[in-house]
Design an enzyme around this catalytic site. Structure first.
Site, PDB file in Angstrom:
ATOM      1  N   GLY A  44       2.650  -0.319  -2.733  1.00  0.00           N
ATOM      2  CA  GLY A  44       1.778   0.561  -2.191  1.00  0.00           C
ATOM      3  C   GLY A  44       1.673   1.886  -2.974  1.00  0.00           C
ATOM      4  O   GLY A  44       2.057   2.267  -3.871  1.00  0.00           O
ATOM      5  N   TYR A  98     -38.329 -19.304 -36.776  1.00  0.00           N
ATOM      6  CA  TYR A  98     -37.020 -18.930 -37.065  1.00  0.00           C
ATOM      7  C   TYR A  98     -36.901 -18.470 -38.526  1.00  0.00           C
ATOM      8  O   TYR A  98     -36.799 -18.895 -39.469  1.00  0.00           O
ATOM      9  CB  TYR A  98     -36.223 -20.039 -37.106  1.00  0.00           C
ATOM     10  N   ARG A 114      -8.188  -8.718  -2.566  1.00  0.00           N
ATOM     11  CA  ARG A 114      -9.505  -9.143  -1.928  1.00  0.00           C
ATOM     12  C   ARG A 114     -10.353  -9.349  -3.010  1.00  0.00           C
ATOM     13  O   ARG A 114     -11.765  -9.884  -2.512  1.00  0.00           O
ATOM     14  CB  ARG A 114      -9.977  -7.756  -0.843  1.00  0.00           C
ATOM     15  N   ASN A 128     -10.382   9.395   4.558  1.00  0.00           N
ATOM     16  CA  ASN A 128      -9.839   9.636   3.424  1.00  0.00           C
ATOM     17  C   ASN A 128     -10.301   8.681   2.239  1.00  0.00           C
ATOM     18  O   ASN A 128     -10.143   7.492   2.198  1.00  0.00           O
ATOM     19  CB  ASN A 128      -8.100   9.393   3.398  1.00  0.00           C
TER      20      ASN A 128
HETATM   21  C1  UD1 Z   1      -6.157   3.686   0.405  1.00  0.00           C
HETATM   22  C2  UD1 Z   1      -5.567   4.797   1.163  1.00  0.00           C
HETATM   23  C3  UD1 Z   1      -6.644   5.100   2.143  1.00  0.00           C
HETATM   24  C4  UD1 Z   1      -8.062   5.492   1.835  1.00  0.00           C
HETATM   25  C5  UD1 Z   1      -8.380   4.406   0.727  1.00  0.00           C
HETATM   26  C6  UD1 Z   1      -9.801   4.873  -0.009  1.00  0.00           C
HETATM   27  C7  UD1 Z   1      -3.245   4.537   1.038  1.00  0.00           C
HETATM   28  C8  UD1 Z   1      -1.939   4.378   1.789  1.00  0.00           C
HETATM   29  N1  UD1 Z   1      -4.476   4.473   1.579  1.00  0.00           N
HETATM   30  O1  UD1 Z   1      -6.453   2.426   0.993  1.00  0.00           O
HETATM   31  O2  UD1 Z   1      -6.180   6.012   3.154  1.00  0.00           O
HETATM   32  O3  UD1 Z   1      -9.041   5.586   2.887  1.00  0.00           O
HETATM   33  O4  UD1 Z   1      -7.578   4.217  -0.177  1.00  0.00           O
HETATM   34  O5  UD1 Z   1     -10.234   4.027  -0.786  1.00  0.00           O
HETATM   35  O6  UD1 Z   1      -3.166   5.169   0.064  1.00  0.00           O
HETATM   36  N2  UD1 Z   1      -2.318   0.997  -6.204  1.00  0.00           N
HETATM   37  C9  UD1 Z   1      -1.262   0.902  -6.910  1.00  0.00           C
HETATM   38  N3  UD1 Z   1      -0.064   0.239  -6.633  1.00  0.00           N
HETATM   39  C10 UD1 Z   1       0.283  -0.106  -5.256  1.00  0.00           C
HETATM   40  C11 UD1 Z   1      -0.893  -0.134  -4.600  1.00  0.00           C
HETATM   41  C12 UD1 Z   1      -2.222   0.273  -4.581  1.00  0.00           C
HETATM   42  O7  UD1 Z   1      -1.388   1.191  -8.105  1.00  0.00           O
HETATM   43  O8  UD1 Z   1       1.442  -0.563  -5.188  1.00  0.00           O
HETATM   44  C13 UD1 Z   1      -3.548   1.422  -6.538  1.00  0.00           C
HETATM   45  C14 UD1 Z   1      -4.668   0.458  -6.273  1.00  0.00           C
HETATM   46  O9  UD1 Z   1      -4.768   0.117  -7.788  1.00  0.00           O
HETATM   47  C15 UD1 Z   1      -5.999   1.424  -5.917  1.00  0.00           C
HETATM   48  C16 UD1 Z   1      -5.298   2.461  -5.100  1.00  0.00           C
HETATM   49  O10 UD1 Z   1      -3.956   2.596  -5.399  1.00  0.00           O
HETATM   50  O11 UD1 Z   1      -6.591   1.695  -6.942  1.00  0.00           O
HETATM   51  C17 UD1 Z   1      -5.559   2.364  -3.805  1.00  0.00           C
HETATM   52  O12 UD1 Z   1      -4.916   0.992  -3.322  1.00  0.00           O
HETATM   53  P1  UD1 Z   1      -5.733   0.180  -2.312  1.00  0.00           P
HETATM   54  O13 UD1 Z   1      -4.722  -0.980  -2.220  1.00  0.00           O
HETATM   55  O14 UD1 Z   1      -7.082  -0.057  -2.579  1.00  0.00           O
HETATM   56  O15 UD1 Z   1      -5.633   1.171  -0.922  1.00  0.00           O
HETATM   57  P2  UD1 Z   1      -6.448   1.061   0.247  1.00  0.00           P
HETATM   58  O16 UD1 Z   1      -6.036   0.033   1.278  1.00  0.00           O
HETATM   59  O17 UD1 Z   1      -8.187   1.085  -0.133  1.00  0.00           O
HETATM   60 CA    CA Z   2      -9.033   0.695  -1.969  1.00  0.00          CA
END
Ligand code: UD1
Ligand code: CA
Length: 466
Positions: free
Chosen positions: A89, A377, A18, A180
């Protein structure tokens, strides 16, 4: 003191889709530091035995940036990197760090996109986790607009039941405003076991870290919801809009910190101070100023509007007038600059020096009490003390191939509109006539005049209308 049983794992592998950026999300800057630096700095304050970072999208760039800046960010805990090869994830991100978890008793898991987190909240979370001998603890906050976050679902006794992601929430669950934060403490062994139980969920078939909390609860260990009223600290940066929101909140925090330390900000809403900047008491900063990088400003300084200072050191009692622009330079006490003065990198102004209207200085020393007040300068120059440089003076430091040095010793008086063709040396107490082009050494106390003699042709001027 290193807390032996405490460790931190930061998830920074996600694509950050995003953000619509070629720069990995954890490297986007908020008030002068990458988001990931803010998280590492907060983690460091717990004195953990180790910090793990899960990398994936832009792995090399993220890793190299961290390694290059560990000391600049004050990170002394050992930092270990784990690569997540399949970005499936937050649960799969933690799985990528299994070898890390196996070495730790407990772990604080943080997302790589929450720059506003506070070290004291993390410490309180960890302390409560330990006090309750919990299996897991999650930081929850109530937010005005919970859209996009996972919701905390509680059971009949108001205890933790599960976390439901926005994408999987029904209308009733979407009404829950307790979210969360993405910050948790886990018993490592419980977490490792729960990770093994995860199955792909939601529209994107992701492994949700959030599901491990219910699995741990089912083993009978406490699953604690740690609530904080300060919801701003949970802001996750997923888009440029949230990046700007995070920066605005952090800027306000930074500005309040400096005001609490005795700095006057005339218009804090329009003052941009990076997280690493230091400012002395009784310094007054007008609207529209930018103080960036590792800039240090001493006490009792005055910064008029629209002053820009990047990676520079300004001592006490300095006046920076309107529009002054300073990069990678040093300014000693009681100097006066501007309006519209420009110090380019490696400029050094000694005590009481003045650089005025539309003058540019580059890689030069301006000695104590010396003045370059108007339209000049001065580059690649060693200037002594009490030198007076007239308006429009230029050092011709570049011959098209190389840069050369101009030396101007103490007490030299330079008339207006002089060119110094470097390399050239002017010894102390010399005087340079206005309009001179100086190509040769000038002896101490000598008067150099290097311009063509004036000719006046009688009656060749403007014809009078009679
Ligand atoms: C996540 C939480 C959500 C919470 C929110 C808070 C989950 C499933 N959901 O959602 O409950 O309210 O954060 O900000 O965790 N990342 C990885 N590898 C991946 C996917 C993500 O390292 O494959 C890392 C991302 O870099 C990021 C963090 O995990 O720093 C969270 O991922 P993001 O996709 O931002 O999760 P949210 O949809 O924000
Ligand atoms: Ca996030």
């Amino acid at each position: 003191m290193v807390a032996k049983n405490r460790s931190v794992l930061i998830l920074a592998a996600g694509k950050g889709t995003r953000m619509k950026s070629s720069l990995p999300k954890p490297l986007h800057a908020v008030c002068g530091f990458p988001i990931l630096a803010h998280i590492l700095r907060a983690a460091q304050e717990l004195n953990p035995a180790a910090i793990g970072v899960v990398i994936g999208h832009g792995a090399e760039q993220v890793k190299q940036t961290v390694l290059d800046n560990l000391s600049a960010w004050g990170i002394t805990a050992p930092v270990e990197f784990y690569e997540q090869t399949e970005l499936a994830g937050s649960g799969s991100a933690v799985k990528a760090a299994l070898p890390f978890l196996q070495k730790q008793e407990s772990v604080l898991v943080l997302a790589g996109d929450t720059p506003l987190l506070k070290a004291d909240t993390l410490a309180q979370m960890y302390a409560q986790f330990e006090a309750q001998q919990a299996g897991t603890l999650v930081l929850a906050v109530k937010v005005p607009n919970p859209a996009g976050y996972g919701r905390i679902v509680r059971d009949g006794q108001n205890n933790f039941e599960k976390i439901v992601e926005e994408a999987d929430a029904d209308e009733t669950t979407k009404q829950i405003d307790e979210i969360n934060s993405g910050m948790y403490v886990f018993n490592s062994a419980s977490l490792v076991k729960a990770l093994g139980q995860l199955t792909p969920q939601g529209p994107k078939h992701e492994y949700y870290l959030t599901d491990t909390l219910s699995f741990i609860k089912q083993t009978g260990l406490p699953a604690v919801v740690f609530t904080s009223k300060d919801f701003e600290q949970a802001l996750g940066v997923n888009s440029r809009v949230q990046l700007a929101q995070a920066a605005q909140i952090m800027r306000a925090r930074i500005n309040e910190f400096h005001m609490d330390n005795g700095v006057t900000l005339i218009n804090p809403q329009d003052t941009y101070i990076d997280a690493g900047v230091e400012i002395g008491a009784d310094t007054v900063i007008a609207s529209g100023c930018y103080l960036l990088g590792n800039t240090k400003i001493g006490p009792n300084c005055t910064l008029e509007s629209s002053v820009y200072v990047n990676n520079s050191t300004i001592a006490n009692d300095v006046t920076l007038k309107l529009g002054t622009y300073i990069e990678e330079s040093e300014v000693a006490e009681t100097c006066q600059l501007g309006p519209y003065a420009h110090l380019r990198p490696k400029s050094v102004l000694k005590k009481g020096a003045k650089v005025g209207n539309f003058s540019e200085i580059k890689k030069a020393v301006i000695g104590e009490g010396s003045k370059v007040n108007h339209l000049s300068y001065i580059g690649d120059t060693q200037m002594g003390a009490e030198v007076n440089v007239g308006a429009g003076t230029i050092t011709c430091n570049y011959d098209g191939k190389n840069k050369h040095t101009t030396v101007i010793e103490d007490h030299v008086f330079v008339g207006s509109n002089v060119n110094f063709v470097a390399p050239v040396t002017v010894h102390e107490y010399a005087k340079i006539g206005a309009g001179s082009t100086i190509t040769k050494e000038v002896s101490a106390q000598g008067l150099a005049i290097a311009r063509s003699r004036q000719v006046v042709l009688e009656n060749k001027g403007v014809k009078k209308n009679d």
